[in-house]
Design an enzyme around this catalytic site. Structure first.
Site, mmCIF file in Angstrom:
data_model
loop_
_atom_site.group_PDB
_atom_site.id
_atom_site.type_symbol
_atom_site.label_atom_id
_atom_site.label_comp_id
_atom_site.label_asym_id
_atom_site.label_seq_id
_atom_site.Cartn_x
_atom_site.Cartn_y
_atom_site.Cartn_z
ATOM 1 N N TYR A 1 1.372 -5.681 -12.972
ATOM 2 C CA TYR A 1 -0.021 -4.852 -13.676
ATOM 3 C C TYR A 1 0.108 -4.716 -14.943
ATOM 4 O O TYR A 1 -0.194 -4.408 -15.959
ATOM 5 C CB TYR A 1 -1.155 -4.366 -13.564
ATOM 6 C CG TYR A 1 -2.379 -4.235 -12.243
ATOM 7 C CD1 TYR A 1 -2.579 -5.856 -11.913
ATOM 8 C CD2 TYR A 1 -2.979 -3.315 -11.654
ATOM 9 C CE1 TYR A 1 -3.698 -6.293 -11.411
ATOM 10 C CE2 TYR A 1 -3.797 -4.138 -10.584
ATOM 11 C CZ TYR A 1 -4.208 -5.496 -10.180
ATOM 12 O OH TYR A 1 -4.982 -5.853 -9.533
ATOM 13 N N LYS B 1 5.761 -9.209 -0.336
ATOM 14 C CA LYS B 1 5.505 -11.142 0.480
ATOM 15 C C LYS B 1 6.485 -11.088 0.164
ATOM 16 O O LYS B 1 7.174 -11.874 -0.821
ATOM 17 C CB LYS B 1 4.009 -11.767 -1.022
ATOM 18 C CG LYS B 1 3.437 -13.182 -0.937
ATOM 19 C CD LYS B 1 3.392 -13.445 0.398
ATOM 20 C CE LYS B 1 2.513 -14.871 0.437
ATOM 21 N NZ LYS B 1 2.242 -15.019 1.951
ATOM 22 N N ASP C 1 -1.051 -11.201 3.605
ATOM 23 C CA ASP C 1 -2.074 -12.261 3.776
ATOM 24 C C ASP C 1 -1.678 -11.774 5.346
ATOM 25 O O ASP C 1 -3.653 -11.847 5.628
ATOM 26 C CB ASP C 1 -1.511 -13.469 3.471
ATOM 27 C CG ASP C 1 -0.060 -13.606 3.305
ATOM 28 O OD1 ASP C 1 0.767 -13.179 4.567
ATOM 29 O OD2 ASP C 1 0.086 -15.338 3.631
ATOM 30 N N ASP D 1 -4.557 -2.662 -4.610
ATOM 31 C CA ASP D 1 -5.889 -2.742 -5.194
ATOM 32 C C ASP D 1 -6.703 -3.570 -4.383
ATOM 33 O O ASP D 1 -7.686 -3.229 -3.535
ATOM 34 C CB ASP D 1 -5.595 -3.560 -6.320
ATOM 35 C CG ASP D 1 -6.551 -2.803 -7.617
ATOM 36 O OD1 ASP D 1 -7.662 -1.961 -6.972
ATOM 37 O OD2 ASP D 1 -6.838 -4.068 -8.412
#
Ligand code: NAD
Length: 373
Positions: free
Chosen positions: A145, A202, A234, A258
């Site tokens: 972001y 990740k 995930d 988020d």
């Protein structure tokens, strides 16, 4: 004569923001009367309403007020009226991102608690969600972001069939110090909770993920009594639904946090229940996890509890007023235990007379605080 006085910068924002902020301020004043504390609340513009009035989502006057306040309480920003795909036009979210950046609010704490009275409000099986009490610790000023966002038109080979077309990129970056300070917040939080941190990344694909994991483990070594578990994002998305009871503190970066916190809201039954605290090294900001809910704005049906619980987090984390904070959370517990509901958490079995509007829910909480006097 009031013993203590705090300056609160109140930023209602857009959509349901003003309705739920009104309730939270009423609750704040009620708890203030009880403890002889004066909350001097000054309102200012942020988001879409600021764009309309001043041409930008975060006017300098709002930022000055926030900087000089003891704490900032925010509603929500945004709405279809200000939606634009033009990267040069101001967007309501710029106000929020700007505020986080300017106040250095790098740590976002999002508690997800399943109230006993609301286990049936969750679409998941009651046995799966009963007793869930998770704290999501989300990094808030780094990552995707806050990296470079760019759209370039007319790039050779970027179009369909290798024609000219548009290219866009958003860069995800993390420095070691940014990971270290948020990790420390998570481990500190775990020391006064169940003693477990699940670090979500990740690392199998992203360099930022590998750096995240390395730094988190270095910080973990300073907390030998805290259990540390690594989980790929995930998998975490799946585990939150399959077995949410395994989580205590979830530590993660900005974008994953988020998304996962919206997912986790399903456990609690509604986004309208989830509060958050955004902390840095100076003035802190407190806001609901949900957005401006334009679909229900102005109808007096929004759930004000996320905003009220954000005010409670402000009392505890921003102003060190733990007793006052407990009064507010106890009142929310009591009102829910008595069967009072807003439409989003009402069920087929809820008696219609127990379904309250935004204002009426606020009045119940205020009455409960006053009765405890
Ligand atoms: P949203 O959170 O506003 O709403 C999602 C759904 O949840 C809607 O059906 C809404 O009615 C419901 N909901 C949300 N809060 C509720 C409450 N307190 N009580 C009852 N129901 C509630 O998300 P969205 O629809 O994706 O976004 C709407 C606008 O809000 C967009 O402009 C978006 O950019 C903005 N937004 C702002 C913030 C923020 O200010 N922090 C966060 C997310 C989205």
């Amino acid at each position: 004569m009031r013993l203590q006085r705090y300056e609160i910068c109140a930023l209602p924002g857009d959509g349901i923001g003003p309705e739920i902020m009104r309730v939270a301020l009423d609750v704040l004043h009620a708890v203030g009367r009880k403890h002889d504390i004066e909350f001097a609340c000054t309102e200012a513009l942020i988001g879409g309403c600021a764009i309309d009035a001043c041409g930008c989502a975060l006017p300098e006057a709002t930022l000055d007020l926030a900087r000089s306040a003891d704490a900032v309480l925010l509603g929500a920003v945004g709405g279809p009226r200000w939606d634009t795909v033009d990267p040069d036009k101001p967007r309501p979210e710029d106000g929020l991102l700007g505020m986080r950046k300017e106040l250095g609010l790098y740590a976002n704490l999002r508690p997800v608690r399943v109230y006993d009275a609301l286990v049936d409000a969750s679409p998941l099986k009651p046995d799966a969600v009963r007793g869930c009490d998770i704290l999501i610790v989300r990094e808030l000023t780094g990552g995707l972001y806050f990296g470079e966002h760019k759209t370039i038109e007319g790039v050779a080979g970027a179009g369909v069939g290798a024609a000219m077309g548009a290219h866009a990129h958003d860069i995800m970056e993390y420095d070691e110090y940014e990971i270290e300070r948020i990790a420390r917040r998570a481990f500190e939080a775990a020391t006064i909770r169940q003693g477990k941190v699940t670090s979500v990344d990740k690392a199998n694909v992203l360099d930022t993920g590998r750096l995240w994991r390395k730094v988190v483990h270095r910080v973990a070594a300073e907390y030998p009594d805290i259990e540390i578990v690594d989980m790929l994002v995930d998998n975490c998305a799946m585990q939150l639904i399959m077995n949410p009871g395994q989580f205590d503190v979830i530590l993660t970066e900005n974008t994953f946090g988020d998304i996962l916190s919206d997912e986790a809201s399903v456990l609690a039954g509604s986004l309208g229940l989830l509060a958050s605290a955004s902390l840095g090294d100076g003035t802190s900001l407190f806001e609901p996890c949900h957005g401006s809910a334009p679909d229900i704005a102005g109808k007096n049906i929004a759930n004000p509890l996320a905003q009220v619980l954000s005010a409670a987090m402000m009392l505890a984390h921003g102003l060190d007023l733990d007793e006052a904070a407990s009064d507010v959370t106890r009142a929310v517990d009591a009102v829910l235990a008595d069967g009072w509901r807003t439409a989003d958490i009402a069920q087929d079995t809820t008696d219609a007379a127990h379904v309250l509007g935004t204002r009426e829910m606020g009045e119940r909480i205020v009455a409960c605080i006053e009765e405890e006097r």
